[in-house]
Scaffold this motif. Structure first.
Motif, PDB file in Angstrom:
ATOM      1  N   PRO A 274      11.403  -9.679  -1.168  1.00 37.24           N
ATOM      2  CA  PRO A 274      11.896 -10.919  -0.548  1.00 37.24           C
ATOM      3  C   PRO A 274      12.503 -10.664   0.836  1.00 37.24           C
ATOM      4  O   PRO A 274      12.767  -9.521   1.228  1.00 37.24           O
ATOM      5  CB  PRO A 274      12.967 -11.410  -1.531  1.00 37.24           C
ATOM      6  N   ALA A 275      12.743 -11.750   1.547  1.00 35.18           N
ATOM      7  CA  ALA A 275      13.329 -11.672   2.882  1.00 35.18           C
ATOM      8  C   ALA A 275      14.754 -11.133   2.825  1.00 35.18           C
ATOM      9  O   ALA A 275      15.418 -11.172   1.792  1.00 35.18           O
ATOM     10  CB  ALA A 275      13.310 -13.055   3.527  1.00 35.18           C
ATOM     11  N   GLN A 276      15.225 -10.645   3.961  1.00 34.15           N
ATOM     12  CA  GLN A 276      16.588 -10.146   4.057  1.00 34.15           C
ATOM     13  C   GLN A 276      17.591 -11.274   3.793  1.00 34.15           C
ATOM     14  O   GLN A 276      17.344 -12.443   4.073  1.00 34.15           O
ATOM     15  CB  GLN A 276      16.839  -9.568   5.447  1.00 34.15           C
ATOM     16  N   GLY A 277      18.722 -10.904   3.215  1.00 36.40           N
ATOM     17  CA  GLY A 277      19.760 -11.882   2.952  1.00 36.40           C
ATOM     18  C   GLY A 277      19.597 -12.650   1.660  1.00 36.40           C
ATOM     19  O   GLY A 277      20.513 -13.374   1.254  1.00 36.40           O
ATOM     20  N   THR A 278      18.456 -12.522   0.998  1.00 42.05           N
ATOM     21  CA  THR A 278      18.278 -13.165  -0.301  1.00 42.05           C
ATOM     22  C   THR A 278      19.002 -12.335  -1.366  1.00 42.05           C
ATOM     23  O   THR A 278      19.217 -11.130  -1.180  1.00 42.05           O
ATOM     24  CB  THR A 278      16.789 -13.290  -0.657  1.00 42.05           C
ATOM     25  N   PRO A 279      19.388 -12.938  -2.488  1.00 41.72           N
ATOM     26  CA  PRO A 279      20.155 -12.180  -3.490  1.00 41.72           C
ATOM     27  C   PRO A 279      19.484 -10.873  -3.918  1.00 41.72           C
ATOM     28  O   PRO A 279      20.152  -9.837  -4.028  1.00 41.72           O
ATOM     29  CB  PRO A 279      20.269 -13.174  -4.649  1.00 41.72           C
ATOM     30  N   ASP A 280      18.175 -10.897  -4.145  1.00 40.27           N
ATOM     31  CA  ASP A 280      17.505  -9.681  -4.611  1.00 40.27           C
ATOM     32  C   ASP A 280      17.439  -8.596  -3.535  1.00 40.27           C
ATOM     33  O   ASP A 280      17.273  -7.413  -3.851  1.00 40.27           O
ATOM     34  CB  ASP A 280      16.094 -10.000  -5.107  1.00 40.27           C
ATOM     35  N   TYR A 282      19.757  -7.391  -1.826  1.00 39.30           N
ATOM     36  CA  TYR A 282      20.889  -6.470  -1.942  1.00 39.30           C
ATOM     37  C   TYR A 282      20.669  -5.468  -3.073  1.00 39.30           C
ATOM     38  O   TYR A 282      21.005  -4.286  -2.942  1.00 39.30           O
ATOM     39  CB  TYR A 282      22.184  -7.261  -2.134  1.00 39.30           C
ATOM     40  N   ALA A 283      20.091  -5.932  -4.171  1.00 39.35           N
ATOM     41  CA  ALA A 283      19.760  -5.007  -5.258  1.00 39.35           C
ATOM     42  C   ALA A 283      18.682  -4.024  -4.820  1.00 39.35           C
ATOM     43  O   ALA A 283      18.711  -2.837  -5.179  1.00 39.35           O
ATOM     44  CB  ALA A 283      19.304  -5.792  -6.483  1.00 39.35           C
ATOM     45  N   ILE A 284      17.728  -4.495  -4.031  1.00 43.91           N
ATOM     46  CA  ILE A 284      16.672  -3.617  -3.522  1.00 43.91           C
ATOM     47  C   ILE A 284      17.249  -2.564  -2.589  1.00 43.91           C
ATOM     48  O   ILE A 284      16.821  -1.402  -2.591  1.00 43.91           O
ATOM     49  CB  ILE A 284      15.586  -4.460  -2.825  1.00 43.91           C
ATOM     50  N   ASN A 285      18.252  -2.937  -1.802  1.00 44.57           N
ATOM     51  CA  ASN A 285      18.922  -1.966  -0.936  1.00 44.57           C
ATOM     52  C   ASN A 285      19.507  -0.830  -1.754  1.00 44.57           C
ATOM     53  O   ASN A 285      19.351   0.360  -1.423  1.00 44.57           O
ATOM     54  CB  ASN A 285      20.020  -2.692  -0.143  1.00 44.57           C
ATOM     55  N   LEU A 286      20.187  -1.152  -2.846  1.00 42.77           N
ATOM     56  CA  LEU A 286      20.753  -0.106  -3.705  1.00 42.77           C
ATOM     57  C   LEU A 286      19.666   0.698  -4.395  1.00 42.77           C
ATOM     58  O   LEU A 286      19.816   1.912  -4.604  1.00 42.77           O
ATOM     59  CB  LEU A 286      21.700  -0.713  -4.743  1.00 42.77           C
ATOM     60  N   LEU A 287      18.563   0.048  -4.742  1.00 44.61           N
ATOM     61  CA  LEU A 287      17.459   0.756  -5.390  1.00 44.61           C
ATOM     62  C   LEU A 287      16.882   1.828  -4.474  1.00 44.61           C
ATOM     63  O   LEU A 287      16.630   2.959  -4.915  1.00 44.61           O
ATOM     64  CB  LEU A 287      16.372  -0.241  -5.793  1.00 44.61           C
ATOM     65  N   THR A 288      16.665   1.491  -3.201  1.00 48.89           N
ATOM     66  CA  THR A 288      16.117   2.502  -2.286  1.00 48.89           C
ATOM     67  C   THR A 288      17.101   3.643  -2.078  1.00 48.89           C
ATOM     68  O   THR A 288      16.699   4.805  -1.949  1.00 48.89           O
ATOM     69  CB  THR A 288      15.770   1.874  -0.922  1.00 48.89           C
ATOM     70  N   THR A 289      18.395   3.332  -2.065  1.00 39.49           N
ATOM     71  CA  THR A 289      19.397   4.396  -1.929  1.00 39.49           C
ATOM     72  C   THR A 289      19.415   5.284  -3.163  1.00 39.49           C
ATOM     73  O   THR A 289      19.548   6.510  -3.063  1.00 39.49           O
ATOM     74  CB  THR A 289      20.785   3.782  -1.688  1.00 39.49           C
ATOM     75  N   ALA A 314      10.899   9.737   1.017  1.00 39.65           N
ATOM     76  CA  ALA A 314      11.780   8.679   1.513  1.00 39.65           C
ATOM     77  C   ALA A 314      11.436   7.381   0.819  1.00 39.65           C
ATOM     78  O   ALA A 314      10.265   7.103   0.526  1.00 39.65           O
ATOM     79  CB  ALA A 314      11.633   8.517   3.023  1.00 39.65           C
ATOM     80  N   SER A 315      12.447   6.613   0.533  1.00 41.41           N
ATOM     81  CA  SER A 315      12.284   5.258   0.023  1.00 41.41           C
ATOM     82  C   SER A 315      12.938   4.347   1.046  1.00 41.41           C
ATOM     83  O   SER A 315      14.145   4.433   1.285  1.00 41.41           O
ATOM     84  CB  SER A 315      12.950   5.123  -1.342  1.00 41.41           C
ATOM     85  N   ILE A 316      12.147   3.491   1.681  1.00 40.92           N
ATOM     86  CA  ILE A 316      12.591   2.770   2.874  1.00 40.92           C
ATOM     87  C   ILE A 316      12.514   1.265   2.640  1.00 40.92           C
ATOM     88  O   ILE A 316      11.413   0.722   2.483  1.00 40.92           O
ATOM     89  CB  ILE A 316      11.714   3.139   4.091  1.00 40.92           C
ATOM     90  N   PRO A 317      13.666   0.587   2.627  1.00 39.17           N
ATOM     91  CA  PRO A 317      13.591  -0.871   2.533  1.00 39.17           C
ATOM     92  C   PRO A 317      13.325  -1.449   3.906  1.00 39.17           C
ATOM     93  O   PRO A 317      13.951  -1.061   4.890  1.00 39.17           O
ATOM     94  CB  PRO A 317      15.000  -1.246   2.050  1.00 39.17           C
ATOM     95  N   MET A 318      12.378  -2.360   4.001  1.00 42.10           N
ATOM     96  CA  MET A 318      12.133  -3.047   5.267  1.00 42.10           C
ATOM     97  C   MET A 318      12.241  -4.543   5.037  1.00 42.10           C
ATOM     98  O   MET A 318      11.261  -5.278   5.090  1.00 42.10           O
ATOM     99  CB  MET A 318      10.772  -2.660   5.836  1.00 42.10           C
ATOM    100  N   PRO A 319      13.475  -5.005   4.737  1.00 36.62           N
ATOM    101  CA  PRO A 319      13.670  -6.447   4.598  1.00 36.62           C
ATOM    102  C   PRO A 319      13.624  -7.078   5.978  1.00 36.62           C
ATOM    103  O   PRO A 319      14.241  -6.590   6.919  1.00 36.62           O
ATOM    104  CB  PRO A 319      15.064  -6.551   3.975  1.00 36.62           C
ATOM    105  N   LEU A 320      12.884  -8.144   6.125  1.00 35.23           N
ATOM    106  CA  LEU A 320      12.700  -8.794   7.408  1.00 35.23           C
ATOM    107  C   LEU A 320      13.084 -10.262   7.289  1.00 35.23           C
ATOM    108  O   LEU A 320      13.495 -10.726   6.229  1.00 35.23           O
ATOM    109  CB  LEU A 320      11.239  -8.626   7.852  1.00 35.23           C
ATOM    110  N   GLU A 321      12.955 -11.001   8.386  1.00 37.07           N
ATOM    111  CA  GLU A 321      13.325 -12.409   8.362  1.00 37.07           C
ATOM    112  C   GLU A 321      12.483 -13.190   7.352  1.00 37.07           C
ATOM    113  O   GLU A 321      12.945 -14.148   6.742  1.00 37.07           O
ATOM    114  CB  GLU A 321      13.163 -13.010   9.755  1.00 37.07           C
ATOM    115  N   HIS A 322      11.238 -12.760   7.180  1.00 38.72           N
ATOM    116  CA  HIS A 322      10.353 -13.269   6.143  1.00 38.72           C
ATOM    117  C   HIS A 322      10.116 -12.124   5.156  1.00 38.72           C
ATOM    118  O   HIS A 322      10.510 -10.987   5.421  1.00 38.72           O
ATOM    119  CB  HIS A 322       9.043 -13.762   6.760  1.00 38.72           C
TER     120      HIS A 322
END
Length: 438
Positions: A274-280, A282-289, A314-322
């Motif tokens: 999902p796009a950045q700033g959506t509830p999921d 943040y969970a994805i951010n922790l998952l990549t870490t 490397a596990s890289i989150p690329m949350p974008l505006e979309h």
């Protein structure tokens, strides 16, 4: 062991308390011409940051003219009505400052760091090129060569240099994230001067920009200067083009093999998220870490240390505006083939879906998230970019004070849930980078 867990808990609590007690104060408002202004006072050092973020990135480009947003990152330093060609950077440096810019899929960002007694100069220079940048044939021809040379050095002639280009081109069918900000040298060569001028008149306008000023400043005086230098620039009535298409849901795994001038194979897995700033997000951010945040992270311990199947992961989150991508990358060790490496990656992805995260591992993860967030806003440069991004791309400037809470609200169950929901084979593309035969 209990002492270690207790220490980790205390550290996490301390970091969270520190973040809560140091809220970032700011003032924001709009000029009548649509320019959004954010002011943040910090008198720690006698410096100021003057930044302009334009809501234009590679996703706003014509598919037959990719690379325009990045091209303008260079062209905007050519000069303006009142700044002689090639002197823009010299003027900032002569005043004791530094200047730079960068481009993403979603925005273009220009920033100056100056002694605080040069704030008026920085504001005047940003306003001058917003109003009257030098868009002419000489500047365009000069920057054509600069941009093409940059692409050769950073992408074309680097091992794995085309990785991001090929990953996004494979993962997206219709949405304009299918090309990356570096764009195409071919299209830049084909573009005419009127096309560049039209791009400037469309996107480099006050009602498509956020001016963020931070540091050792007087708020009232700064507001007066902002009005003096920017207030008379007219609002644009030219429609700003935004993507109108939606990327269709991926229904089956996509695969691609790339032969490159490399010695070791690489595996790339890119999942839609999902796009950045959506509830999921943040969970994805922790998952990549969890997967690759540090030497003791899961992928590093399993594939590099224990199995020795990879030299780098490397596990890289690329949350974008979309909706963006969640990318796993592994470069094989000598003698390990791509198929074997991919299987090892898949095993670790399945582990995170099915095996409970321990309390100790989770607290360590939270500590790292907190530390990274706090470090990211500890500098003047970091705060100004965050403030601008939160306003422009998230529509909530105050996220600078609340986003850490959103990250810390993520539970172990949330991490497993997003892993099961998004890290599926039908939701991904897989690329194998293989050495060319010599």
């Amino acid at each position: 062991m209990k002492r270690l867990v207790l220490s980790a808990l205390l550290l996490g609590a301390g970091l969270a308390a520190a973040a809560q007690s140091n809220k970032i104060a700011f003032t924001e408002y709009d000029l009548p011409n649509g320019l959004h202004v954010i002011l943040h006072q910090d008198k720690t050092t006698p410096t100021v940051a003057v930044t302009m973020m334009y809501h234009v990135g590679s996703k706003n480009e014509d598919p037959r003219r990719t690379g325009f947003a990045h091209f303008f990152e260079h062209l905007m330093f050519e000069g303006s009505e009142n700044v002689e060609r090639g002197k823009y950077i010299n003027m900032i440096q002569s005043a004791g400052g530094t200047v730079n810019a960068n481009t993403s899929f979603d925005r273009t960002y220009y920033y100056q760091i100056l002694p605080s007694n040069q704030l008026a100069l920085g504001l005047w220079m940003e306003a001058d090129r917003l109003k009257s940048a030098k868009i002419d044939q000489q500047g365009v021809e000069t920057q054509r060569q600069v941009v093409k040379e940059e692409k050769k050095q950073r992408i074309d002639n680097q091992p794995y240099g085309s990785l991001l280009e090929n990953t996004f081109a494979t993962a997206y069918e219709v949405f304009p994230y299918r090309w990356t900000p570096i764009g195409s040298a071919q299209y830049i060569d084909q573009a005419s001067l009127p096309e560049f001028m039209n791009f400037y008149k469309t996107y480099y306008v006050p009602n498509n920009a956020t001016l963020t000023i931070a540091g050792d400043l007087d708020v009232n005086q700064t507001k007066a200067w902002v009005e003096q230098y920017f207030g008379s620039i007219p609002k644009s009535n030219i429609p700003i083009i935004r993507p109108s298409v939606t990327e269709p849901a991926q229904m089956e795994e996509g695969r691609r093999v790339i032969f490159d001038n490399i010695q070791l194979p690489a595996v790339i897995q890119a999942y839609h998220i999902p796009a950045q700033g959506t509830p999921d997000s943040y969970a994805i951010n922790l998952l990549t870490t969890l997967l690759s945040g540090g030497q003791s992270s899961r992928l590093n311990k399993a594939l590099v240390d224990n199995q020795q199947k990879a030299v780098q992961v490397a596990s890289i989150p690329m949350p974008l505006e979309h909706p963006g991508l969640f990318i796993n990358l592994a470069i094989a060790n000598m003698g390990v083939d791509a198929q074997d490496l991919e299987r090892a990656l898949d095993v670790e992805i399945e582990r995170v879906k099915t095996e409970a995260i321990t309390d100790q591992e989770f607290q360590k993860l939270r500590n790292k998230i907190e530390t990274d967030f706090i470090n990211g806003i500890s500098t003047l440069e970091g705060r100004t970019e965050k403030l601008a991004s939160y306003h422009m791309l998230y529509k909530d400037t105050n996220l600078i004070n609340t986003e850490l809470d959103k990250l810390l609200a993520v539970t172990k169950e949330d991490i497993q849930r997003v892993a099961n929901q998004y890290l599926t084979k039908e939701n991904r593309v897989v690329l194998h980078y293989l050495p060319k035969e010599r």
